[in-house]
Design a protein around this motif. Structure first.
Motif, short mmCIF file in Angstrom:
data_model
loop_
_atom_site.label_atom_id
_atom_site.label_comp_id
_atom_site.label_asym_id
_atom_site.label_seq_id
_atom_site.Cartn_x
_atom_site.Cartn_y
_atom_site.Cartn_z
N CYS A 184 0.85 -1.19 0.00
CA CYS A 184 0.00 0.00 0.00
C CYS A 184 0.89 1.24 0.00
O CYS A 184 2.06 1.18 0.40
CB CYS A 184 -0.91 0.00 1.23
N TRP A 185 0.33 2.39 -0.37
CA TRP A 185 1.16 3.58 -0.56
C TRP A 185 1.75 4.12 0.73
O TRP A 185 2.83 4.73 0.72
CB TRP A 185 0.35 4.68 -1.27
N ASP A 186 1.08 3.87 1.87
CA ASP A 186 1.54 4.44 3.13
C ASP A 186 2.36 3.45 3.95
O ASP A 186 2.62 3.67 5.13
CB ASP A 186 0.33 4.92 3.95
N GLU A 187 2.76 2.35 3.34
CA GLU A 187 3.63 1.36 4.00
C GLU A 187 5.06 1.58 3.54
O GLU A 187 5.31 1.95 2.39
CB GLU A 187 3.18 -0.06 3.65
N VAL A 197 5.13 8.82 -0.35
CA VAL A 197 5.33 10.26 -0.18
C VAL A 197 6.67 10.57 0.47
O VAL A 197 7.01 11.74 0.68
CB VAL A 197 4.18 10.90 0.65
N GLY A 198 7.44 9.52 0.77
CA GLY A 198 8.77 9.73 1.32
C GLY A 198 8.75 10.14 2.78
O GLY A 198 7.70 10.24 3.42
N PRO A 222 0.50 14.90 2.07
CA PRO A 222 -0.41 14.05 2.83
C PRO A 222 -0.85 12.80 2.08
O PRO A 222 -1.29 11.84 2.68
CB PRO A 222 -1.61 14.97 3.11
N TRP A 223 -0.74 12.81 0.76
CA TRP A 223 -1.06 11.64 -0.06
C TRP A 223 -0.36 11.80 -1.40
O TRP A 223 -0.08 12.91 -1.84
CB TRP A 223 -2.57 11.45 -0.22
N PHE A 264 -6.76 -0.16 5.78
CA PHE A 264 -7.17 1.07 6.47
C PHE A 264 -7.40 2.22 5.51
O PHE A 264 -6.64 2.46 4.58
CB PHE A 264 -6.09 1.49 7.48
N LEU A 265 -8.49 2.95 5.78
CA LEU A 265 -8.78 4.21 5.11
C LEU A 265 -9.00 5.29 6.17
O LEU A 265 -9.27 4.98 7.34
CB LEU A 265 -10.03 4.09 4.24
N ASP A 266 -8.94 6.55 5.74
CA ASP A 266 -9.02 7.66 6.70
C ASP A 266 -10.40 7.87 7.30
O ASP A 266 -10.53 8.11 8.50
CB ASP A 266 -8.61 8.96 6.01
#
Length: 314
Positions: free
Chosen positions: A44-47, A128-129, A135-136, A224-226
């Protein structure tokens, strides 16, 4: 500290490319690796670690194993002793047995599910580093889920024969892996039978959950979603892609989570889950849902258990 969080889940799919398309275009993951055996690794993008979902080709859907990440390599040695003292055999698996992962500790839960613990996996960073991040990221696909949040495992339960693998798993996770219980559903005389158990090793309402059924299996893997808005958008994405939706957007009583359940092309149930619900802490009293409110605990709005929700799983 020992266990930190869920690290990855390996699932079986019957059409690999259809599954990849689903997890990319509907859920919002991206492929990070394909191995020589044909398995596909996704994140996922936030991992920040290399992958959280592994897809393997099979003639039957379901879960191969679930893996949790521990803080330090030395934790594996400590946990090996604790697990074996509990009466469960373990095996230390050499680094590299799974791509980009250090050595792993493998064992089978009382419920029969295969589980791994590991301390090291290649870190590739979030999309996003880590320096002045947005934020995304641009270019999100599908629901754009943040991370693999948890899984729910079905466990054999037959009170007449004295079988309750939900209770056995709960005892193992608390006594050996140092999880704590956040919520439970109890049934039977004076609530003496634990039908469902939700456990955490963090401040989340649950990092893993167990529910009783006819056999062991995978109920769902959850992302998970916001927010509630993101859950509704995810439902739109599913409708546009003609995805089989199991339960339309609603709220759980358990965990207070906002949710939608749906199936991948092989029949593995997915969930998008929003809202942290509450801050779980070890000194917080365990929330108990009684048998007369069991429907409300799962589907708070209607109080009615959806047909097939606890009987259809892989």
């Amino acid at each position: 500290m020992g266990v930190m969080r869920i690290g990855h889940i390996s699932i079986r799919v019957m059409d690999l490319e259809a599954a990849v398309k689903h997890y990319e275009n509907v859920v919002g993951l991206k492929v990070t690796h394909r191995d020589a055996q044909g398995a596909v690794y996704m994140k996922c993008w936030d991992e920040w670690d290399k992958y959280s979902v592994v897809l393997t080709l099979s003639d039957q859907a379901g879960m191969n194993h679930v893996a949790y990440k521990v803080e330090k390599n030395a934790d594996l040695d400590d946990l090996k002793g604790r697990i074996e003292k509990f009466g469960i055999q373990t095996e230390l698996v050499a680094a590299g047995s799974m791509p980009f992962v250090g050595r792993m500790l493998q064992f089978t839960l009382p419920s029969g599910h295969d589980m791994y613990l590991y301390a090291e996996k290649e870190c590739v960073g979030t999309d996003v580093g880590s320096t002045n991040p947005d934020p995304w990221p641009d270019g999100l696909r599908g629901a754009g889920v943040h991370w693999l949040d948890h899984c729910l495992l079905m466990c054999e339960m037959n009170p007449e024969k004295g079988i309750n693998k939900v209770a056995e798993n709960t005892r193992f996770f608390i006594d050996v892996l140092d999880f704590f219980q956040t919520e439970q559903v109890t049934v039977g005389p004076q609530g003496s039978i634990q039908l469902a158990s939700f456990l955490s090793h963090s401040s989340k309402p649950h990092d893993i959950a167990f529910v009783g059924g006819e056999r062991a299996g995978l109920h769902h893997l959850s992302f998970f979603l916001d927010s509630w808005h993101d859950i509704l958008k995810a439902a739109d994405v599913m409708a546009k892609n003609k995805v089989r939706i199991d339960v339309a957007p609603t709220r759980h009583g358990l965990t207070r989570g906002e949710t939608i359940y749906f199936f991948d092309p092989s029949g593995n149930r997915n969930e998008t889950f929003a809202g942290l619900g509450y801050q779980a802490q070890r000194d917080k009293p365990v929330v108990t849902w009684t048998e007369d409110q069991a429907g409300r605990s799962i589907f708070y709005h209607t109080g009615v258990m959806a047909e097939g929700f606890t009987t259809v799983y892989t």
